[in-house]
Design a protein around this motif. Sequence first.
Motif, short mmCIF file in Angstrom:
data_model
loop_
_atom_site.label_atom_id
_atom_site.label_comp_id
_atom_site.label_asym_id
_atom_site.label_seq_id
_atom_site.Cartn_x
_atom_site.Cartn_y
_atom_site.Cartn_z
N THR A 68 0.61 -1.17 0.06
CA THR A 68 0.00 -0.11 0.17
C THR A 68 0.86 1.29 0.09
OG1 THR A 68 0.02 0.00 2.26
CG2 THR A 68 -1.93 -1.18 1.06
N VAL A 69 0.66 2.36 -0.61
CA VAL A 69 1.19 3.38 -1.03
C VAL A 69 0.42 4.67 -0.78
CG1 VAL A 69 2.79 4.49 -2.72
CG2 VAL A 69 2.81 2.28 -2.46
N ALA A 70 0.97 5.81 -0.36
CA ALA A 70 0.17 6.79 -0.20
C ALA A 70 -0.15 7.54 -1.49
CB ALA A 70 1.19 8.09 0.64
N PRO A 71 -1.32 8.17 -1.49
CA PRO A 71 -1.70 8.94 -2.98
C PRO A 71 -0.61 9.89 -3.42
CG PRO A 71 -2.83 9.73 -1.04
CD PRO A 71 -2.15 8.66 -0.51
N HIS A 72 -0.63 10.30 -4.75
CA HIS A 72 0.07 11.18 -5.27
C HIS A 72 -0.60 12.21 -6.13
CE1 HIS A 72 3.39 13.06 -7.74
NE2 HIS A 72 4.23 12.97 -6.76
N GLU A 73 -0.49 13.34 -6.13
CA GLU A 73 -1.38 14.52 -6.78
C GLU A 73 -1.26 14.07 -8.46
OE1 GLU A 73 0.28 18.54 -7.38
OE2 GLU A 73 2.31 17.50 -6.70
N PHE A 74 -0.52 13.31 -9.05
CA PHE A 74 -0.30 12.84 -10.24
C PHE A 74 -1.25 11.66 -10.81
CE2 PHE A 74 3.66 15.65 -11.57
CZ PHE A 74 3.06 16.70 -11.33
N ASN A 75 -1.41 10.97 -9.57
CA ASN A 75 -2.26 9.56 -9.99
C ASN A 75 -3.44 9.81 -10.72
OD1 ASN A 75 -0.40 8.38 -8.25
ND2 ASN A 75 -1.49 8.14 -6.67
N ARG A 76 -3.79 8.76 -11.50
CA ARG A 76 -4.98 8.54 -12.38
C ARG A 76 -5.42 7.32 -11.61
NH1 ARG A 76 -3.61 9.60 -17.61
NH2 ARG A 76 -3.06 7.41 -18.12
N THR A 77 -6.96 7.39 -11.33
CA THR A 77 -7.42 6.34 -10.55
C THR A 77 -8.08 5.25 -11.53
OG1 THR A 77 -9.52 7.54 -10.40
CG2 THR A 77 -8.12 8.18 -8.59
N GLY A 78 -8.22 4.17 -10.73
CA GLY A 78 -8.96 3.16 -11.60
C GLY A 78 -8.09 1.72 -11.00
N THR A 79 -8.70 0.54 -11.59
CA THR A 79 -8.06 -0.84 -11.40
C THR A 79 -7.48 -1.27 -12.60
OG1 THR A 79 -9.62 -0.92 -9.32
CG2 THR A 79 -8.67 -2.89 -10.36
N ALA A 80 -6.48 -1.95 -12.50
CA ALA A 80 -5.90 -2.65 -13.51
C ALA A 80 -5.34 -3.97 -13.28
CB ALA A 80 -4.68 -1.64 -14.15
N THR A 81 -5.50 -4.83 -13.87
CA THR A 81 -4.99 -6.43 -13.75
C THR A 81 -4.44 -6.73 -15.07
OG1 THR A 81 -7.17 -6.81 -12.69
CG2 THR A 81 -5.62 -8.67 -13.30
N GLY A 82 -3.25 -7.36 -14.83
CA GLY A 82 -2.18 -7.86 -15.70
C GLY A 82 -0.86 -8.24 -15.05
N GLN A 83 0.05 -8.98 -16.02
CA GLN A 83 1.16 -9.17 -15.56
C GLN A 83 1.92 -8.04 -15.36
OE1 GLN A 83 2.69 -11.50 -19.03
NE2 GLN A 83 2.53 -13.48 -17.71
N LEU A 84 3.06 -8.08 -14.28
CA LEU A 84 3.66 -7.06 -13.88
C LEU A 84 5.19 -7.22 -14.65
CD1 LEU A 84 3.66 -4.66 -12.01
CD2 LEU A 84 4.51 -6.09 -10.20
N VAL A 85 5.62 -5.85 -15.41
CA VAL A 85 6.78 -6.06 -16.10
C VAL A 85 7.30 -4.65 -16.03
CG1 VAL A 85 6.09 -7.68 -17.96
CG2 VAL A 85 5.47 -5.26 -18.25
N GLY A 86 8.69 -4.64 -16.21
CA GLY A 86 9.16 -3.08 -16.29
C GLY A 86 10.74 -3.15 -15.76
N GLY A 87 11.09 -2.11 -14.92
CA GLY A 87 12.47 -1.99 -14.45
C GLY A 87 12.90 -0.64 -14.90
N ASN A 88 14.16 -0.53 -15.02
CA ASN A 88 14.95 0.68 -15.08
C ASN A 88 14.50 1.09 -16.48
OD1 ASN A 88 17.81 1.87 -16.28
ND2 ASN A 88 17.32 2.56 -14.24
N LEU A 89 14.08 2.57 -16.62
CA LEU A 89 13.61 3.27 -17.54
C LEU A 89 14.63 3.06 -18.83
CD1 LEU A 89 11.68 4.98 -19.43
CD2 LEU A 89 12.60 7.00 -18.06
#
Length: 297
Positions: A156-177
Amino acid sequence: MIPALKPGDKIAIIATARRITLPEIEVAISTFESWGLQVVLGQSIGASYNYFSGDDALRLQDLQQMLDDESIKAIICARGGYGTTRIIDQVDFTKFRQYPKWVVGFSDVTTLLSHIHNFGLESIHGIMPLLFPKEGAEPSIETLRRILFGKEVTYTVAPHEFNRTGTATGQLVGGNLSIFQTLSGTRSDISTDGKILFLEDLCEYLYNVDRMMVHLDRCGKLANLAGLIIGDMSDMLDTPVPFGKTAYEIILEHTGKYNYPVCYGFPVGHEPLNLALVCGREAVLHVSAAGVKLEYS
């Protein structure tokens, strides 16, 4: 499914990128041993070839040996830096795909995690041995332990002013930009369609962040995401003529035209609090005005 670790299992620590000395990872070795694990060190630990932890041939041999050794139940990359892309195309993953094991790391190791994702296998984006002594790293180490040993994690993470709300389901991928962007068009490139992408970076010029986000968008990596997680953008740099936007503002600009949920300020990246994430595992991202929740389905 990759088998969870249990006391008595052997794990390997290797260095696929920048050089590292044995004293720098002694805290990590002691920690792993306190979990009941046997630690095997690769020849790349303590090796040196200019910037790298041994030349390409040694680092490749080290990685290959640990991938092929069925007695090794997890491979922990000691540190990042640069160098994994120099050897990844020479690695034979045949035996690893038959007998998969955990591979752990972040930063430059994003290359290895992404490459493994294309085999349909999970890996762990998590803290590396070099960073175990850092003040405040204890939660990061504990999340790594929990995932390695097959325990559930929910963040759980605190809100951020730039967040866009909603719920997403999917495989988690990524890393260093910067690494993720340079993998485009290579054998380590991955599809992001329908997935939850997470990104973080360190010491990049702001105009480079903009350029990389433009590139990812042009490649179609941003358009069809299920959701987006933005981690730490640490120690960003600027030019004498200021770019005029923060890293978060740059990312907001390039993702604002899409409708999937986005969260900013997730504790993943080049900071002591770098929560372990399972790449390739189905996850659920909840972003609301009250905050963010990431869990595995």
